[in-house]
Design an enzyme around this catalytic site. Structure first.
Site, PDB file in Angstrom:
ATOM      1  N   LYS A 200       0.826  -1.224   0.000  1.00 25.71           N
ATOM      2  CA  LYS A 200       0.000   0.000   0.000  1.00 25.71           C
ATOM      3  C   LYS A 200       0.850   1.261   0.000  1.00 25.71           C
ATOM      4  CE  LYS A 200      -2.169  -0.254   3.830  1.00 25.71           C
ATOM      5  NZ  LYS A 200      -2.036  -1.147   4.817  1.00 25.71           N
TER       6      LYS A 200
ATOM      7  N   ARG B 287      -9.793   1.994   9.546  1.00 23.78           N
ATOM      8  CA  ARG B 287      -9.484   0.594   9.813  1.00 23.78           C
ATOM      9  C   ARG B 287     -10.634  -0.088  10.516  1.00 23.78           C
ATOM     10  NH1 ARG B 287      -3.606   1.359   9.984  1.00 23.78           N
ATOM     11  NH2 ARG B 287      -2.481  -0.560  10.381  1.00 23.78           N
TER      12      ARG B 287
ATOM     13  N   ARG C  10      10.902  -6.884   6.225  1.00 21.31           N
ATOM     14  CA  ARG C  10      10.839  -5.440   5.991  1.00 21.31           C
ATOM     15  C   ARG C  10      11.737  -4.658   6.966  1.00 21.31           C
ATOM     16  NH1 ARG C  10       5.162  -2.267   5.546  1.00 21.31           N
ATOM     17  NH2 ARG C  10       5.003  -2.409   7.802  1.00 21.31           N
TER      18      ARG C  10
ATOM     19  N   ARG D 229      10.739  -2.562  12.579  1.00 21.99           N
ATOM     20  CA  ARG D 229       9.733  -2.008  13.490  1.00 21.99           C
ATOM     21  C   ARG D 229       9.284  -3.098  14.452  1.00 21.99           C
ATOM     22  NH1 ARG D 229       5.811   0.592   9.093  1.00 21.99           N
ATOM     23  NH2 ARG D 229       4.276  -0.438  10.405  1.00 21.99           N
TER      24      ARG D 229
ATOM     25  N   ARG E 235      -1.669  -8.265  14.123  1.00 21.22           N
ATOM     26  CA  ARG E 235      -2.159  -7.206  13.231  1.00 21.22           C
ATOM     27  C   ARG E 235      -3.010  -7.794  12.108  1.00 21.22           C
ATOM     28  NH1 ARG E 235       3.154  -4.367  11.520  1.00 21.22           N
ATOM     29  NH2 ARG E 235       1.866  -2.891  10.384  1.00 21.22           N
TER      30      ARG E 235
HETATM   31  P1  AMP Z   1       0.557   0.982   9.962  1.00 22.65           P
HETATM   32  O1  AMP Z   1       1.904   1.548   9.686  1.00 22.65           O
HETATM   33  O2  AMP Z   1      -0.516   1.581   9.110  1.00 22.65           O
HETATM   34  O3  AMP Z   1       0.514  -0.505   9.991  1.00 22.65           O
HETATM   35  O4  AMP Z   1       0.183   1.481  11.462  1.00 22.65           O
HETATM   36  C1  AMP Z   1       0.975   1.145  12.579  1.00 22.65           C
HETATM   37  C2  AMP Z   1       0.158   1.190  13.846  1.00 22.65           C
HETATM   38  O5  AMP Z   1      -0.422   2.499  14.033  1.00 22.65           O
HETATM   39  C3  AMP Z   1      -1.052   0.245  13.878  1.00 22.65           C
HETATM   40  O6  AMP Z   1      -0.706  -1.061  14.231  1.00 22.65           O
HETATM   41  C4  AMP Z   1      -1.921   0.920  14.934  1.00 22.65           C
HETATM   42  O7  AMP Z   1      -1.444   0.685  16.237  1.00 22.65           O
HETATM   43  C5  AMP Z   1      -1.714   2.408  14.634  1.00 22.65           C
HETATM   44  N1  AMP Z   1      -2.725   2.880  13.644  1.00 22.65           N
HETATM   45  C6  AMP Z   1      -2.489   3.337  12.396  1.00 22.65           C
HETATM   46  N2  AMP Z   1      -3.657   3.657  11.786  1.00 22.65           N
HETATM   47  C7  AMP Z   1      -4.649   3.392  12.664  1.00 22.65           C
HETATM   48  C8  AMP Z   1      -6.067   3.496  12.626  1.00 22.65           C
HETATM   49  N3  AMP Z   1      -6.712   3.936  11.539  1.00 22.65           N
HETATM   50  N4  AMP Z   1      -6.774   3.141  13.728  1.00 22.65           N
HETATM   51  C9  AMP Z   1      -6.161   2.708  14.818  1.00 22.65           C
HETATM   52  N5  AMP Z   1      -4.822   2.563  14.924  1.00 22.65           N
HETATM   53  C10 AMP Z   1      -4.059   2.896  13.859  1.00 22.65           C
END
Ligand code: AMP
Length: 385
Positions: free
Chosen positions: A193, A268, A302, A334, A345
């Protein structure tokens, strides 16, 4: 609603004239240049046409007369395709705005200072600043006397003009199509993405808004938001809705989102989707599919740059192991890309994000995420065009 009057402004060297030329040549707009109106008045008054004399003339008549005169000319022309150019003061826009309301839209052209200075140097027009010092003096004057920041704050569209003329034209075409590109990118972790979002953002000049990146940035900067989000993120669980929702609301209200945005990592959950729906219409949801085993394999390899956020993985390896190609900083894994967190996740993704797809089903497009980066983008491009 079709656009009628366009007001165009920007700092010296930002490319105002190129925008006006393009609107005139391609879209058959008539240009009313406020500086020309002022010069015409100076001629009628029998005073000089140099910068100082024109400024004196403005002073003599006060800050609103030029805009009022421009409004009269527009009414007299009775044409529905007009560009007002060379506005310098907030009043130059506010007075026509009061008169024409929604039929007038302000386009602000932005460009970096170094880029603008190079353009001015090349242009070499009489009266243009010759040195960076003169240039800065002029900028200061624009800010302090003409309150450029204030006029810019009324922008309906912001054009970023640091690139080529062709890029500039594309951005104008987009405004003229008036097609908002409010896009959501959905896909499990590791579906690519982020990479696709960057490519869409560059192609269509709309910002890529990744809630994950916004949180990581807030954590790095040690802000209150970062402190609130950190404990959830490190465990691989979702940050509470009200925190994310406020963050996104604030971000999409910014000027650069006026012609669209790409949301990555938001919404989400169903409640986030419903909230988003209540404030903005989404035109397109791109759903990039891959299965869990591909997700896990991609994510566990990654690595991300600590400094600039660039991402590397199985397909895109850094030239020197453990170092970012772009800024040479250290690459790291990460915490939420470690196997336990990934599984959590993905489980959350299936449970909570799939209902979001159902919610937006009329605008969802499914894309096979196992293809190459280029093929996926080709497919997305086909959908967006
Ligand atoms: P990502 O890089 O998009 O996978 O986001 C990393 C982390 O940020 C996720 O595992 C959540 O803890 C938090 N996060 C990002 N976007 C959201 C969202 N829309 N709602 C809730 N938590 C989020």
């Amino acid at each position: 609603m079709s656009l009628k009057i366009l007001a165009v402004t920007g700092r010296i060297g930002s490319g105002k004239n190129s925008v006006e030329d393009y609107l005139r040549d391609k879209y058959e707009y008539k240009i009313i240049n406020m500086a020309d109106v002022l010069r015409q008045m100076a001629k009628e008054e029998g005073c000089g046409l140099d910068r100082q004399s024109l400024q004196n003339l403005r002073k003599k008549y006060g800050n609103t007369f030029l805009a009022e005169k421009t409004v009269k000319i527009i009414e007299w022309l009775n044409d529905n395709k007009i560009v007002i150019g060379s506005m310098r003061r907030p009043e130059d826009f506010l007075i026509p705005k009061q008169k024409f309301n929604d039929n007038i839209k302000l386009i602000v052209i932005e460009a970096r200072k170094d880029v603008r200075f190079q353009r001015i140097k090349k242009r070499g027009r009489e009266g243009d600043p010759k040195t960076i010092k003169e240039f800065e003096t002029q900028e200061k004057k624009d800010e302090e006397i003409f309150e450029f920041k204030k006029i810019f704050s009324y922008a309906d569209y912001v054009i970023d003009n640091n690139g080529t003329l062709d890029d500039l034209h594309k951005q104008i075409d987009k405004i003229m199509r008036e097609k908002k590109m409010n896009i959501i990118l959905i896909g499990p972790q590791g579906s690519g993405k982020g990479t696709q979002a960057k490519m869409i953002s560059e192609k269509y000049s709309i910002p890529h808004i990744s809630t994950g990146d916004l949180f990581r940035d807030a954590i790095k900067r040690g802000t209150a938001l970062g402190a609130k989000a950190e404990k959830y993120i490190n465990q691989g669980i979702l940050v509470p809705d009200e925190i994310v929702i406020n963050l996104v609301k604030e971000r999409i209200s910014k000027h650069d989102c006026k012609t669209g945005f790409i949301l990555d990592g938001f919404p989400r959950t169903l409640s986030q989707a419903k909230m988003l729906d209540s404030i903005v219409k989404i035109n397109c949801v791109l759903n990039i599919n891959i299965n869990d085993s591909v997700s896990i394999a991609r994510l566990s390899s990654r690595r991300q740059c600590r400094k600039c956020g660039e991402i590397y993985g199985k397909e895109v390896k850094p030239k020197i192991e453990g170092r970012c190609d772009k800024c040479k900083s250290e690459l790291y894994q990460r915490d939420d890309d470690k196997p336990e967190a990934i599984k959590k996740r993905l489980e959350i993704y299936h449970r909570q994000t799939i209902p979001v797809l159902k919610y937006y089903k009329s605008v969802v497009h499914d894309i096979n995420g196992k293809q190459t980066v280029e093929k996926i983008f080709e497919e997305i491009f086909g959908i967006l065009e």
